[in-house]
Scaffold this active site. Structure first.
Site, mmCIF file in Angstrom:
data_model
loop_
_atom_site.group_PDB
_atom_site.id
_atom_site.type_symbol
_atom_site.label_atom_id
_atom_site.label_comp_id
_atom_site.label_asym_id
_atom_site.label_seq_id
_atom_site.Cartn_x
_atom_site.Cartn_y
_atom_site.Cartn_z
ATOM 1 N N CYS A 137 0.831 -1.202 0.000
ATOM 2 C CA CYS A 137 0.000 0.000 0.000
ATOM 3 C C CYS A 137 0.868 1.255 0.000
ATOM 4 O O CYS A 137 1.381 1.666 1.055
ATOM 5 C CB CYS A 137 -0.941 0.009 1.207
ATOM 6 S SG CYS A 137 -2.019 1.457 1.288
ATOM 7 N N CYS A 140 -0.465 4.094 2.139
ATOM 8 C CA CYS A 140 -0.251 3.876 3.574
ATOM 9 C C CYS A 140 1.189 4.166 3.992
ATOM 10 O O CYS A 140 1.433 4.775 5.032
ATOM 11 C CB CYS A 140 -0.590 2.429 3.945
ATOM 12 S SG CYS A 140 -2.214 1.846 3.425
ATOM 13 N N ASP A 141 2.132 3.701 3.179
ATOM 14 C CA ASP A 141 3.527 3.671 3.628
ATOM 15 C C ASP A 141 4.502 4.528 2.818
ATOM 16 O O ASP A 141 5.681 4.633 3.176
ATOM 17 C CB ASP A 141 4.031 2.218 3.618
ATOM 18 C CG ASP A 141 3.205 1.326 4.540
ATOM 19 O OD1 ASP A 141 2.796 1.820 5.609
ATOM 20 O OD2 ASP A 141 2.968 0.161 4.184
#
Length: 321
Positions: A137, A140-141
């Site tokens: 992701c 997300c990261d």
């Protein structure tokens, strides 16, 4: 004989969507029962640092966040059950769901929040470095790779979108694809080719992720699909972008799905075509796939379930008069 347990609301799945649905229905005094499923807490339990969930100024840990949601759900009145649903019957009233334990759970309303799993390559090193340089992701990261070099594996829309997004943070992004052309939409390919931060390695597969366990990724071992030659690429992280699989096998033939297995709901709602059955989170969302959007959908499903139960109880009361 199998045990039968009844509740007004049965929630199948225990990620952000499921726990949020549980919190809302419990606070509405509906005494929900939540069946945790195969991976209690969902994908956040294999995520280390979380920096984009509202309400926390400092970086938090994914497993800790899910533990807090679980405790909150139980504290306000949710009955949490560790079981796996293996069959459902949405035609009977009350509706029925059978657990792997043999227990039959009946309910007036059911919220499906079984989530989706990222597809992985199946490398042992993928598991070793998950949360330490391996991710599925970018949204997300990606923030953790500011000024660093990363790689993306894949050739479809997801991979191209992830690679483009990562250029907002990383110094360089290398897209690794096993073929000599991408399957992504042409408009996305045009954006990818025009981005000076992106380099493409055609005809290569990821053989092994290199690094120091507990510390992080340092590089990748690659194999050329044309001539079999091997090479190494120095990177600080790698994003596997070969798609997701929604956990909907048990609902096939029971609820409408799209061609990829995601549950279909009425636009702007959490309602499926079956009265009293709602879907929330990644099980119905192949676009955003964020913890905060899943939680929002869990809230929607809970409010709709609450309204549905109020309506059927009103009908029962009227019929009894």
């Amino acid at each position: 004989m199998s045990e039968t347990q009844h509740s007004k609301v049965l929630i199948i799945g225990s990620g952000p969507a499921g726990y949020t649905a549980a919190i809302y229905t419990a606070r509405a005094n509906l005494k929900p029962r939540l069946v945790a499923g195969l991976q209690p807490g969902g994908q956040l339990t294999i995520t280390t640092e979380v920096e984009n969930y509202p309400g926390f100024a400092d970086v938090i840990q994914g497993p800790w966040l899910m533990e807090q949601m679980r405790e909150q759900a139980e504290k306000v009145g949710t009955d949490l059950v560790y079981d796996i649903i293996v069959d459902v019957d949405f035609e009977s009233r009350p509706m029925r769901a059978t657990g792997d334990s043999g227990t039959v759970y009946t309910a007036d309303s059911i919220i499906v929040s079984t989530g989706a799993q990222a597809k992985w390559l199946g490398l042992e090193s993928e598991q070793t470095f998950q949360g330490f340089g391996v991710s599925a992701c970018a949204t997300c990261d990606g923030f953790f790779y500011r000024g660093k070099e990363v790689a993306v594996v894949g050739g479809g829309n997801t991979a191209v979108e992830e690679a483009i997004y990562l250029t907002n943070h990383a110094e360089k992004v290398t897209l690794i694809h096993r073929r000599d052309q991408l399957t992504a939409e042409k408009i996305l390919q045009d954006r990818l080719f025009a981005n000076p931060k992106i380099e493409i390695l055609w005809n290569n597969t990821l053989e092994e992720i290199l690094g120091e366990e507990g510390k992080g990724v340092t590089g990748l071992s690659l194999k050329n699909t044309k001539d079999g030659s091997k090479s190494e690429l120095t990177v600080d992280g790698v994003f596997i972008a070969i798609g997701h699989s929604p956990a909907t096998e048990v609902f096939k033939g029971k609820l409408p799905m799209d061609d990829h297995g995601y549950l279909l709901v009425e636009a702007g709602t959490a309602s499926t075509t079956v009265p009293g059955v709602y879907a929330a989170g990644d099980v119905t969302d192949k676009i955003y796939r964020q913890a905060v959007t899943a939680a929002g959908m869990g809230c929607m499903a809970a409010l709709e379930a609450e309204k549905y139960i109020a309506e059927i109880e009103s009908q029962v009361a009227t019929a009894a008069e």
